[in-house]
Every structure is written in structure tokens, then in C-alpha cells.
Motif scaffolding. Structure first.
Motif: not given
Length: 133
Positions: A28-47
Motif C-alpha cells: 500500500s505504500n513505501r513504508s510497508q515495502a521497506i518493513r517487509f524487506l527489513v523483516e525478510k533480511n533479518v529472517a534470512e540472516q537467522k537462517w
């Protein structure tokens, strides 16, 4: 959880890429996309650790290219300790959806998925994992 606001500075081309990403993925907006990308990166680092995870690797390929099936089978056999199941679904006369269900150490499953997705002729591939320990 309370949201915090902050400013971000981006070059024009990077901002344009972000806006395209927002539109292409239905955010819906840039903030939502940035949150998703940050969360994805954090999860991938944990992997990259040794947590036990379960998940699936989804592959889409042209079913007429028989060598792809052979390569998938070869790689799955090398990781038979992690592969729980492997299924093929014929979407139409051209495409096959191949789903590999896996469980094991996160870094090993990431390695397996990367090898599968890198097979020449794979049109699309994605790994989804969740902690299982």
C-alpha cells in the motif's frame, strides 16, 4: 507495537526501483515495502545459523526439458537426510510445479534450495522456512 518514524534518503534510480517494487508486489505504500524487506533480511540472516527449520522449496519449470527432472532428482538424493517429500504437479502442457518439503539445519536447507533454483531451465524458485525447534 508502536511505529517509529524516520527519514530515508535515496538516489532517484533507487527510489524509482522502490516505487516499482511497491507497485509490483501490491504494497500500500513505501513504508510497508521497506518493513517487509527489513523483516525478510533479518529472517534470512537467522537462517544462516544452525536452527532446525521446516519448509518448502517451490520450483516451476518447462516439463518438456527432461534433464531438469534428472538434475532435481540428483540434488534431492544428495540431501536425502533433509528431504521429507518431493511432488510434481503438471500445471498445463508446458509447466510443472515441483514442491520439495524439507526439514533440517537452516543453512543446509538454504544450500539445497540454492542448488535447486540454480538448475538451468528453472523458471521460478523460492524457499520458505519456519523454525521447527
Amino acid at each position: 507495537m508502536a511505529l517509529k518514524r524516520f527519514g530515508v534518503s535515496l538516489e532517484d534510480d533507487l527510489l524509482e526501483s522502490l516505487d516499482n517494487y511497491v507497485q509490483e508486489n501490491g504494497f500500500s505504500n513505501r513504508s510497508q515495502a521497506i518493513r517487509f524487506l527489513v523483516e525478510k533480511n533479518v529472517a534470512e540472516q537467522k537462517w544462516q545459523c544452525n536452527h532446525i527449520v521446516a519448509g518448502t522449496t517451490i520450483l516451476m519449470y518447462d516439463q518438456k526439458k527432461k534433464e531438469i527432472v534428472s538434475r532435481i532428482t540428483d540434488i534431492e538424493q544428495q540431501y536425502q537426510d533433509a528431504v521429507l517429500s518431493s511432488s510434481q504437479y503438471y500445471i498445463n502442457q508446458n509447466f510443472c510445479l515441483h514442491i520439495v518439503t524439507v526439514m533440517g539445519e537452516a543453512h543446509r536447507l538454504t544450500e539445497l534450495s540454492d542448488r535447486l533454483i540454480a538448475i538451468r531451465g528453472i523458471k521460478h524458485g523460492k524457499l520458505v522456512m519456519s523454525r521447527a525447534d
